[in-house]
Design an enzyme around this catalytic site. Sequence first.
Site, short mmCIF file in Angstrom:
data_model
loop_
_atom_site.label_atom_id
_atom_site.label_comp_id
_atom_site.label_asym_id
_atom_site.label_seq_id
_atom_site.Cartn_x
_atom_site.Cartn_y
_atom_site.Cartn_z
N SER A 178 4.30 1.32 -25.34
CA SER A 178 3.27 0.63 -24.56
C SER A 178 2.69 1.48 -23.45
O SER A 178 1.54 1.28 -23.07
CB SER A 178 3.84 -0.67 -23.99
OG SER A 178 4.98 -0.42 -23.21
N HIS A 206 1.55 -3.60 -29.70
CA HIS A 206 0.29 -2.85 -29.62
C HIS A 206 -0.22 -2.38 -30.96
O HIS A 206 -1.23 -1.68 -31.03
CB HIS A 206 0.46 -1.67 -28.66
CG HIS A 206 0.87 -2.09 -27.30
ND1 HIS A 206 -0.02 -2.55 -26.36
CD2 HIS A 206 2.10 -2.19 -26.73
CE1 HIS A 206 0.64 -2.89 -25.26
NE2 HIS A 206 1.92 -2.68 -25.45
N LYS A 237 -2.45 -9.80 -27.10
CA LYS A 237 -3.09 -8.49 -26.95
C LYS A 237 -4.27 -8.41 -27.93
O LYS A 237 -5.26 -9.06 -27.70
CB LYS A 237 -2.03 -7.40 -27.12
CG LYS A 237 -1.11 -7.45 -25.89
CD LYS A 237 0.11 -6.58 -25.91
CE LYS A 237 0.84 -6.73 -24.57
NZ LYS A 237 2.20 -6.28 -24.59
C1 LIG Z 1 3.34 -6.77 -23.83
C2 LIG Z 1 4.59 -6.39 -24.53
C3 LIG Z 1 5.61 -7.31 -24.75
C4 LIG Z 1 5.58 -8.68 -24.15
O1 LIG Z 1 4.66 -9.49 -24.77
P1 LIG Z 1 4.04 -10.70 -23.94
O2 LIG Z 1 3.49 -11.60 -24.96
O3 LIG Z 1 3.03 -10.11 -23.02
O4 LIG Z 1 5.19 -11.33 -23.18
C5 LIG Z 1 6.68 -6.92 -25.51
N1 LIG Z 1 6.78 -5.68 -26.00
C6 LIG Z 1 5.83 -4.75 -25.76
C7 LIG Z 1 5.99 -3.38 -26.35
C8 LIG Z 1 4.71 -5.07 -25.02
O5 LIG Z 1 3.79 -4.15 -24.75
#
Ligand SMILES: *Cc1c(COP(=O)(O)O)cnc(C)c1O
Length: 384
Positions: A178, A206, A237
């Site tokens: 991330s 992602h 996302k």
């Molecule tokens: C954003 C993210 C999460 C958490 O997801 P949310 O739905 O925002 O709680 C988990 N793992 C990774 C790699 C992320 O980038």
Amino acid sequence: MIFHQLQHELDERATQGLLRQRRTLDTPQSPHIVVDGKPYLAFCSNDYLGLANHPQLIAALQQGAQTWGAGAGAAHLVNGHFEPHHRLELRLAAFVGKPAALLFSTGYMANLGVVQALVGKGDTVFADKLNHASLNDAMLLARADVQRYRHGDMQQLARMLERTQGGRKLVITDAVFSMDGDIAPLPELLALCERHDAWLLVDDAHGFGVLGAQGRGSLAHFGIASPRIIYMGTLGKAAGVSGAFVAAEQVVIDTLVNHARSYVYTTAAPPALSVAVLQALQLIEQGDALREHLRRHVAQLRGGLEGLPWRLMPSDTAIQPLLIGDNRQALELSERLRERGIWVAAIRPPTVPQGTARLRITLSAAHTADDVERLIGALHELAC
Ligand SMILES: *Cc1c(COP(=O)(O)O)cnc(C)c1O
């Protein structure tokens, strides 16, 4: 006195350039936002396909609320499990090529729930050192033994797996890291898991919607499949809404329904969100043009930033971090960009390792080539 201590700790953070603060958006998520009354061109959301403010998603959410109300009113195991939840789970499982799927309210909760439900005392979790905080927290909560391998170091992981006898083994990894944007060597990870009879939990926060044919994610990107892969995708996302899901064998999903505490002991997300995500999946599936647009932005940015004193980290994905190193310098550069009306988040420890503060530039299909050119121009000016 306790307030003095807290204030002191915050002041310390501030002098180290580590104090976190929030800014309030006055407009919906998009490359062009208004923050505290001022317009900005933003390169920091995870809305990679530009769906968060898409008219079809907004309409689906409205229609979902019209049909199903505002809130779920109960946990899934009580009477908060609705037909759109069910329909979305079937659709998500099919979309990523797994027998079954389970919705969670957030990706953070999904990771906590999966790891805690599948391993415990006497088991071992193997984790990439650059994994997302939610995976790190999950393994602590699970009380399993933890072995962290150097980022992407398959040889070290192989040695760790060989040395470990007894108990369940679970390898956990971000698919797209991330804060770095690079992609985990999933085929190699799967081969090691096969050899050592381990599970592989892939966090595709992602990659889902962005990588692979029709945006089916990182497993499709590599063309790999295995019952021992437990796939986690997030829906806030690229999918532009909110929530997350885990896709796996039916027996794994049934285990989660019974044992994942972050699933059992929480109110279900509003069913209207599932209606919106169903619409998002259709846009993702038909979104080859969006993904192609995104790829062109990545190439444009990487070409345009050559020759700067700061280095773009190696990445083919929408996450393009510019490595600065020093915390205050990263903050300063982010501030100078902001004065020019460009918003890029500075990412500092403990989110990233000490000495690797960076500007986390993220690109979206909603950006235009001119937007990307403006960022390139501003960074070249600031480099002088
Ligand atoms: C954003 C993210 C999460 C958490 O997801 P949310 O739905 O925002 O709680 C988990 N793992 C990774 C790699 C992320 O980038």
